[in-house]
Design a protein around this motif. Structure first.
Motif, PDB file in Angstrom:
ATOM      1  N   THR A  10       7.405   2.975  14.730  1.00 60.12           N
ATOM      2  CA  THR A  10       7.472   2.463  16.079  1.00 60.12           C
ATOM      3  C   THR A  10       6.573   3.322  16.977  1.00 60.12           C
ATOM      4  OG1 THR A  10       9.579   1.492  15.943  1.00 60.12           O
ATOM      5  CG2 THR A  10       8.649   1.719  18.506  1.00 60.12           C
ATOM      6  N   PHE A  11       6.490   4.659  16.957  1.00 57.80           N
ATOM      7  CA  PHE A  11       5.938   5.405  17.868  1.00 57.80           C
ATOM      8  C   PHE A  11       4.695   6.259  17.244  1.00 57.80           C
ATOM      9  CE2 PHE A  11      10.228   5.152  19.407  1.00 57.80           C
ATOM     10  CZ  PHE A  11      10.007   4.370  20.654  1.00 57.80           C
ATOM     11  N   SER A  12       4.434   5.958  15.917  1.00 59.12           N
ATOM     12  CA  SER A  12       3.159   6.749  15.309  1.00 59.12           C
ATOM     13  C   SER A  12       2.502   5.917  14.381  1.00 59.12           C
ATOM     14  CB  SER A  12       3.903   7.835  14.705  1.00 59.12           C
ATOM     15  OG  SER A  12       4.724   7.625  13.629  1.00 59.12           O
ATOM     16  N   ALA A  13       1.568   6.221  13.748  1.00 55.59           N
ATOM     17  CA  ALA A  13       0.791   5.473  12.907  1.00 55.59           C
ATOM     18  C   ALA A  13       1.619   5.231  11.562  1.00 55.59           C
ATOM     19  CB  ALA A  13      -0.608   5.935  12.412  1.00 55.59           C
ATOM     20  N   ASP A  14       1.616   3.826  11.000  1.00 52.58           N
ATOM     21  CA  ASP A  14       2.519   3.732   9.862  1.00 52.58           C
ATOM     22  C   ASP A  14       2.054   4.468   8.537  1.00 52.58           C
ATOM     23  OD1 ASP A  14       3.720   1.907  11.579  1.00 52.58           O
ATOM     24  OD2 ASP A  14       2.559  -0.090  10.570  1.00 52.58           O
ATOM     25  N   ASP A  15       2.748   4.821   7.841  1.00 45.95           N
ATOM     26  CA  ASP A  15       2.787   5.722   6.919  1.00 45.95           C
ATOM     27  C   ASP A  15       2.441   4.779   5.373  1.00 45.95           C
ATOM     28  OD1 ASP A  15       3.050   8.200   8.133  1.00 45.95           O
ATOM     29  OD2 ASP A  15       5.412   7.817   7.880  1.00 45.95           O
ATOM     30  N   ILE A  16       1.291   5.371   4.690  1.00 45.23           N
ATOM     31  CA  ILE A  16       1.107   4.761   3.298  1.00 45.23           C
ATOM     32  C   ILE A  16       2.202   5.067   2.342  1.00 45.23           C
ATOM     33  CG2 ILE A  16      -0.424   6.549   2.495  1.00 45.23           C
ATOM     34  CD1 ILE A  16      -1.075   2.728   1.928  1.00 45.23           C
ATOM     35  N   MET A  17       2.794   4.134   1.671  1.00 43.93           N
ATOM     36  CA  MET A  17       3.772   4.158   0.762  1.00 43.93           C
ATOM     37  C   MET A  17       3.089   3.741  -0.801  1.00 43.93           C
ATOM     38  SD  MET A  17       7.006   2.775   2.683  1.00 43.93           S
ATOM     39  CE  MET A  17       8.085   3.027   1.272  1.00 43.93           C
ATOM     40  N   GLY A  18       1.759   3.748  -1.013  1.00 43.30           N
ATOM     41  CA  GLY A  18       1.332   3.331  -2.290  1.00 43.30           C
ATOM     42  C   GLY A  18       0.377   2.083  -2.152  1.00 43.30           C
ATOM     43  N   GLU A  19      -0.416   1.862  -3.166  1.00 42.50           N
ATOM     44  CA  GLU A  19      -1.274   0.845  -3.388  1.00 42.50           C
ATOM     45  C   GLU A  19      -1.665   0.444  -4.764  1.00 42.50           C
ATOM     46  OE1 GLU A  19      -4.653   2.531  -1.278  1.00 42.50           O
ATOM     47  OE2 GLU A  19      -4.987   4.086  -2.782  1.00 42.50           O
ATOM     48  N   ALA A  20      -2.215  -0.730  -4.755  1.00 39.71           N
ATOM     49  CA  ALA A  20      -2.608  -1.143  -6.000  1.00 39.71           C
ATOM     50  C   ALA A  20      -3.790  -2.142  -6.094  1.00 39.71           C
ATOM     51  CB  ALA A  20      -1.462  -1.656  -6.883  1.00 39.71           C
ATOM     52  N   GLU A  21      -4.331  -2.509  -7.269  1.00 36.89           N
ATOM     53  CA  GLU A  21      -5.433  -3.699  -7.066  1.00 36.89           C
ATOM     54  C   GLU A  21      -4.905  -4.794  -8.080  1.00 36.89           C
ATOM     55  OE1 GLU A  21      -9.359  -2.514  -7.668  1.00 36.89           O
ATOM     56  OE2 GLU A  21      -9.657  -1.468  -5.593  1.00 36.89           O
ATOM     57  N   LEU A  22      -4.990  -6.124  -7.731  1.00 36.71           N
ATOM     58  CA  LEU A  22      -4.649  -6.918  -8.592  1.00 36.71           C
ATOM     59  C   LEU A  22      -5.826  -7.937  -9.205  1.00 36.71           C
ATOM     60  CD1 LEU A  22      -1.698  -8.265  -6.658  1.00 36.71           C
ATOM     61  CD2 LEU A  22      -1.561  -6.961  -8.357  1.00 36.71           C
ATOM     62  N   ASP A  23      -5.924  -7.994 -10.382  1.00 36.99           N
ATOM     63  CA  ASP A  23      -7.165  -8.631 -11.051  1.00 36.99           C
ATOM     64  C   ASP A  23      -7.019  -9.897 -11.063  1.00 36.99           C
ATOM     65  OD1 ASP A  23      -9.321  -9.620 -12.426  1.00 36.99           O
ATOM     66  OD2 ASP A  23      -8.935  -8.540 -14.304  1.00 36.99           O
ATOM     67  N   ILE A  24      -7.474 -10.718 -10.121  1.00 33.95           N
ATOM     68  CA  ILE A  24      -7.325 -12.282 -10.247  1.00 33.95           C
ATOM     69  C   ILE A  24      -8.216 -13.250 -11.108  1.00 33.95           C
ATOM     70  CG2 ILE A  24      -6.121 -12.345  -7.832  1.00 33.95           C
ATOM     71  CD1 ILE A  24      -8.838 -13.409  -6.906  1.00 33.95           C
ATOM     72  N   GLN A  25      -9.114 -12.622 -11.983  1.00 34.02           N
ATOM     73  CA  GLN A  25      -9.869 -13.524 -12.808  1.00 34.02           C
ATOM     74  C   GLN A  25      -8.861 -13.894 -14.044  1.00 34.02           C
ATOM     75  OE1 GLN A  25     -13.295 -13.768 -12.579  1.00 34.02           O
ATOM     76  NE2 GLN A  25     -12.931 -15.434 -13.904  1.00 34.02           N
ATOM     77  N   PRO A  26      -7.811 -13.204 -14.428  1.00 32.60           N
ATOM     78  CA  PRO A  26      -7.117 -13.888 -15.443  1.00 32.60           C
ATOM     79  C   PRO A  26      -6.522 -15.304 -15.193  1.00 32.60           C
ATOM     80  CG  PRO A  26      -6.950 -11.648 -15.666  1.00 32.60           C
ATOM     81  CD  PRO A  26      -7.795 -11.666 -14.447  1.00 32.60           C
ATOM     82  N   LEU A  27      -6.118 -15.146 -13.938  1.00 39.67           N
ATOM     83  CA  LEU A  27      -5.169 -16.411 -13.382  1.00 39.67           C
ATOM     84  C   LEU A  27      -6.280 -17.418 -13.112  1.00 39.67           C
ATOM     85  CD1 LEU A  27      -2.774 -17.651 -12.288  1.00 39.67           C
ATOM     86  CD2 LEU A  27      -3.301 -16.659 -10.144  1.00 39.67           C
ATOM     87  N   ILE A  28      -7.355 -17.305 -12.562  1.00 37.49           N
ATOM     88  CA  ILE A  28      -8.319 -18.298 -12.367  1.00 37.49           C
ATOM     89  C   ILE A  28      -8.778 -18.878 -13.514  1.00 37.49           C
ATOM     90  CG2 ILE A  28     -10.576 -18.909 -10.816  1.00 37.49           C
ATOM     91  CD1 ILE A  28      -9.634 -17.000  -9.102  1.00 37.49           C
ATOM     92  N   THR A  29      -9.470 -17.863 -14.428  1.00 43.96           N
ATOM     93  CA  THR A  29      -9.968 -18.428 -15.875  1.00 43.96           C
ATOM     94  C   THR A  29      -9.094 -19.250 -16.354  1.00 43.96           C
ATOM     95  OG1 THR A  29     -11.537 -16.317 -15.732  1.00 43.96           O
ATOM     96  CG2 THR A  29     -11.372 -17.781 -17.567  1.00 43.96           C
ATOM     97  N   SER A  30      -7.845 -18.784 -16.606  1.00 46.16           N
ATOM     98  CA  SER A  30      -7.016 -19.640 -17.352  1.00 46.16           C
ATOM     99  C   SER A  30      -6.830 -21.018 -16.810  1.00 46.16           C
ATOM    100  CB  SER A  30      -5.447 -19.027 -17.462  1.00 46.16           C
ATOM    101  OG  SER A  30      -5.619 -17.775 -18.085  1.00 46.16           O
ATOM    102  N   ALA A  31      -6.573 -20.956 -15.458  1.00 49.49           N
ATOM    103  CA  ALA A  31      -6.410 -22.202 -14.644  1.00 49.49           C
ATOM    104  C   ALA A  31      -7.312 -23.258 -14.796  1.00 49.49           C
ATOM    105  CB  ALA A  31      -5.920 -21.906 -13.178  1.00 49.49           C
TER     106      ALA A  31
END
Length: 243
Positions: A157-178
């Protein structure tokens, strides 16, 4: 299918090695015969060149495994997928497990998704390291795109939000399959692709892409990066632009 080069382009890959006794079914065959051929063609990959078949499990090779199809596939075919893949994608952020502590004893986590200039986020779950969101976020996938960037934050509430981790999602497999299957409502429930776990992506296990009740869906379980602990469970669903 016209936009990605038509059936001829897809069949040049998926029917490159049709085995003797497995001829393509004609218009008068039964539904069961047709479905057996479709499963053999796409799910079991029996007619693909052996070196292009997608397998799961551990590998002793130091070469980066393919995310969906081997890079030795026709460049023209794959470029056609990328160029004409404008669509919508629903990401359901289901839940988090063992997330990092950023307050005294807990955290107030929320998830942010970025794709191109789009930025969407879930609601905040207060004081919970194992939050359940089950929240749908819809992203428009442009013709030129990269991975979906995911970040988890602790709300303050009173300070900048703290990071709790990150990741990248490759969407090419989903779109290519579809796009390879066209209208998923024409098919029964079946597996049509996967995103393979490797040392350079956040997957906990291979991520399977299925047709379920006429929809193309992908279950994803990831380990958050650049943080001491935390996992997320998500579901991605592909929709063409006209839906």
């Amino acid at each position: 299918m016209i936009e990605i080069g038509g059936n001829a382009s897809a069949n040049s890959i998926y029917e490159a090695f049709v085995l003797e006794g497995s001829s393509k079914p004609g218009p008068d065959v039964s539904h069961d015969q047709r479905m057996r051929f479709i499963r053999s063609k796409y799910e079991l990959q029996e007619f693909l060149k052996p070196s292009l078949r997608i397998t799961s499990g551990k590998t002793t090779s130091t070469k980066k495994p393919p995310s969906f199809l081997s890079s030795s596939l026709s460049t023209k075919f794959m470029d056609s997928f990328r160029t004409n893949s404008s669509s919508k994608k629903i990401v359901t952020v289901k839940k988090g497990t063992n997330l990092a502590i950023r307050d005294m004893m807990s955290s107030d986590p929320y998830v942010v998704l970025n794709l191109g200039k789009q930025k969407l986020q879930t609601t905040v779950v207060n004081s919970n390291l194992n939050p359940v969101w089950n929240q749908e976020l819809m992203l428009s996938v442009p013709e030129s795109y990269g991975p979906v960037k995911l970040q988890v934050y602790d709300y303050d509430t009173f300070s900048a939000d703290d990071i709790m981790g990150e990741a990248e999602l490759d969407i090419q497999p989903l779109i290519t399959s579809a796009m390879a299957f066209g209208d998923p409502e024409m098919f029964g429930d079946m597996q049509i692709g996967k995103w393979l776990k490797s040392h350079d992506n956040p997957l906990i296990d291979d991520s399977i892409i299925n047709i379920v009740d006429g929809k193309v869906k992908q279950e994803v379980q990831i380990k958050l990066q650049n943080v001491e602990s935390g996992e997320l469970e998500l579901e991605m669903e592909w929709l063409p632009l006209d839906q």
